[in-house]
Enzyme design. Structure first.
Site, PDB file in Angstrom:
ATOM      1  N   LYS A  46      47.468  38.659 -13.776  1.00  0.00           N
ATOM      2  CA  LYS A  46      46.370  39.091 -14.188  1.00  0.00           C
ATOM      3  C   LYS A  46      46.447  40.156 -15.241  1.00  0.00           C
ATOM      4  CE  LYS A  46      44.624  38.915  -9.473  1.00  0.00           C
ATOM      5  NZ  LYS A  46      44.054  39.591  -8.009  1.00  0.00           N
ATOM      6  N   ARG A  99      40.545  38.147   4.378  1.00  0.00           N
ATOM      7  CA  ARG A  99      39.550  38.779   4.484  1.00  0.00           C
ATOM      8  C   ARG A  99      38.425  38.024   4.910  1.00  0.00           C
ATOM      9  NH1 ARG A  99      39.318  40.593  -1.320  1.00  0.00           N
ATOM     10  NH2 ARG A  99      40.560  38.676  -1.424  1.00  0.00           N
ATOM     11  N   SER A 137      39.021  44.016  -5.789  1.00  0.00           N
ATOM     12  CA  SER A 137      39.120  45.086  -7.144  1.00  0.00           C
ATOM     13  C   SER A 137      38.419  44.761  -8.372  1.00  0.00           C
ATOM     14  CB  SER A 137      40.806  45.226  -7.424  1.00  0.00           C
ATOM     15  OG  SER A 137      41.508  45.530  -6.457  1.00  0.00           O
TER      16      SER A 137
HETATM   17  N1  COA Z   1      40.884  44.684   0.731  1.00  0.00           N
HETATM   18  C1  COA Z   1      40.111  44.672  -0.524  1.00  0.00           C
HETATM   19  N2  COA Z   1      40.544  43.803  -1.464  1.00  0.00           N
HETATM   20  C2  COA Z   1      41.510  43.027  -1.233  1.00  0.00           C
HETATM   21  C3  COA Z   1      42.240  43.157  -0.171  1.00  0.00           C
HETATM   22  C4  COA Z   1      41.937  43.634   0.953  1.00  0.00           C
HETATM   23  N3  COA Z   1      42.277  44.047   2.072  1.00  0.00           N
HETATM   24  N4  COA Z   1      43.366  42.289  -0.064  1.00  0.00           N
HETATM   25  C5  COA Z   1      43.346  41.614  -1.116  1.00  0.00           C
HETATM   26  N5  COA Z   1      42.245  41.967  -1.841  1.00  0.00           N
HETATM   27  C6  COA Z   1      41.647  41.640  -3.235  1.00  0.00           C
HETATM   28  C7  COA Z   1      42.541  42.400  -4.327  1.00  0.00           C
HETATM   29  O1  COA Z   1      41.783  43.457  -4.693  1.00  0.00           O
HETATM   30  C8  COA Z   1      42.345  41.072  -5.271  1.00  0.00           C
HETATM   31  O2  COA Z   1      41.338  41.213  -6.058  1.00  0.00           O
HETATM   32  P1  COA Z   1      40.988  40.779  -7.677  1.00  0.00           P
HETATM   33  O3  COA Z   1      41.622  39.334  -7.572  1.00  0.00           O
HETATM   34  O4  COA Z   1      39.677  41.172  -7.881  1.00  0.00           O
HETATM   35  O5  COA Z   1      41.884  41.776  -8.034  1.00  0.00           O
HETATM   36  C9  COA Z   1      42.610  39.970  -4.642  1.00  0.00           C
HETATM   37  O6  COA Z   1      42.135  40.300  -3.278  1.00  0.00           O
HETATM   38  C10 COA Z   1      43.987  39.532  -4.463  1.00  0.00           C
HETATM   39  O7  COA Z   1      44.863  40.490  -4.836  1.00  0.00           O
HETATM   40  P2  COA Z   1      46.142  41.102  -4.384  1.00  0.00           P
HETATM   41  O8  COA Z   1      46.120  41.343  -2.881  1.00  0.00           O
HETATM   42  O9  COA Z   1      46.380  42.171  -5.227  1.00  0.00           O
HETATM   43  O10 COA Z   1      47.221  40.263  -4.715  1.00  0.00           O
HETATM   44  P3  COA Z   1      47.490  39.308  -6.056  1.00  0.00           P
HETATM   45  O11 COA Z   1      46.768  38.083  -5.645  1.00  0.00           O
HETATM   46  O12 COA Z   1      46.916  40.041  -7.125  1.00  0.00           O
HETATM   47  O13 COA Z   1      48.904  39.258  -5.938  1.00  0.00           O
HETATM   48  C11 COA Z   1      51.010  38.745  -5.710  1.00  0.00           C
HETATM   49  C12 COA Z   1      49.793  38.394  -5.620  1.00  0.00           C
HETATM   50  C13 COA Z   1      51.534  39.688  -6.659  1.00  0.00           C
HETATM   51  C14 COA Z   1      51.475  39.151  -4.227  1.00  0.00           C
HETATM   52  C15 COA Z   1      51.689  37.437  -6.154  1.00  0.00           C
HETATM   53  O14 COA Z   1      51.416  37.061  -7.124  1.00  0.00           O
HETATM   54  C16 COA Z   1      53.280  37.622  -6.258  1.00  0.00           C
HETATM   55  O15 COA Z   1      53.928  37.697  -5.155  1.00  0.00           O
HETATM   56  N6  COA Z   1      53.811  37.820  -7.561  1.00  0.00           N
HETATM   57  C17 COA Z   1      55.313  37.811  -7.530  1.00  0.00           C
HETATM   58  C18 COA Z   1      55.741  36.469  -8.268  1.00  0.00           C
HETATM   59  C19 COA Z   1      55.923  35.685  -7.217  1.00  0.00           C
HETATM   60  O16 COA Z   1      56.864  35.845  -6.343  1.00  0.00           O
HETATM   61  N7  COA Z   1      55.445  34.484  -7.290  1.00  0.00           N
HETATM   62  C20 COA Z   1      55.598  33.414  -6.331  1.00  0.00           C
HETATM   63  C21 COA Z   1      54.806  33.485  -5.327  1.00  0.00           C
HETATM   64  S1  COA Z   1      54.992  31.930  -4.082  1.00  0.00           S
END
Ligand code: COA
Length: 171
Positions: A46, A99, A137
């Site tokens: 992102k 969720r 978010s």
């Molecule tokens: N309550 C409210 N919102 C929630 C939530 C909760 N309990 N759980 C997740 N969300 C929301 C987040 O706000 C986010 O919303 P947005 O898309 O509007 O910003 C969305 O759900 C998911 O985001 P988040 O939980 O922050 O995870 P992400 O998908 O942004 O992060 C990583 C993913 C960072 C964990 C993943 O990309 C990663 O592991 N990266 C490292 C590289 C890697 O190892 N890659 C291989 C993976 S197989």
């Protein structure tokens, strides 16, 4: 007698910004594990509104505000693959929030890939309180950008930071 191994879990995310929904998951995880590391992904796909130091500071302040009694929660940032980071921290679990059904496919794929990469690390899914199931978010940022109060969805430190970030647009 051998000391029992500390059960460490990583709760990863972009946290742009951290919301009450994330904090609900962190609190639940802190009751299940000896230590929970809220790990901010530096190389998120992102394009975050908040910089990495800003997001990390908000995570730290949000945890202190929402759960002052949770002494087993730490915050950190990581680069590269999540499983590599988890291994360096001695974690055996990755915590993710589920969720709604819409989260499932992406989470399922990520959990299985992470297991393929590191067999010894298990992804654990926790469900937040139902009042946070519609929260993410992006929605919080969108409301704040349009001058709406987001106090019901994020801790005070985050709503203030959002106001500071977007308020100049209204002058
Ligand atoms: N309550 C409210 N919102 C929630 C939530 C909760 N309990 N759980 C997740 N969300 C929301 C987040 O706000 C986010 O919303 P947005 O898309 O509007 O910003 C969305 O759900 C998911 O985001 P988040 O939980 O922050 O995870 P992400 O998908 O942004 O992060 C990583 C993913 C960072 C964990 C993943 O990309 C990663 O592991 N990266 C490292 C590289 C890697 O190892 N890659 C291989 C993976 S197989």
């Amino acid at each position: 007698m051998k000391e029992p191994t500390k059960r460490i879990a990583i709760y990863p995310g972009t946290f742009d910004p951290i919301t009450n929904g994330h904090l609900d998951i962190v609190r639940r995880a802190s009751e299940l594990f000896d230590e929970v590391i809220v790990a901010l992904a530096r190389n998120s796909q992102k394009s975050p509104v908040f910089s990495e130091p800003e997001r990390l500071e908000l995570v730290i302040r949000a945890i202190a505000e929402a759960c002052p009694e949770c002494t087993n929660i730490r915050a950190d940032a990581f680069q590269g693959l999540l499983v590599d980071y988890a291994q360096t921290r001695g974690a055996r679990a990755i915590v993710r929030g589920l969720r709604a059904l819409s989260d499932f496919e992406y989470e399922f794929q990520m959990a299985l890939m992470n297991r393929k990469l590191a067999e010894g690390i298990t992804t654990v899914f926790l469900m937040p309180n139902e009042r946070y199931t519609y929260l993410n978010s992006t929605i919080v940022r969108e409301l704040a950008r349009n001058g709406k109060d987001v106090g019901d969805f994020v801790p005070r430190a985050v709503s203030e930071a959002l106001r500071d970030k977007f308020e100049p647009k209204f002058h």
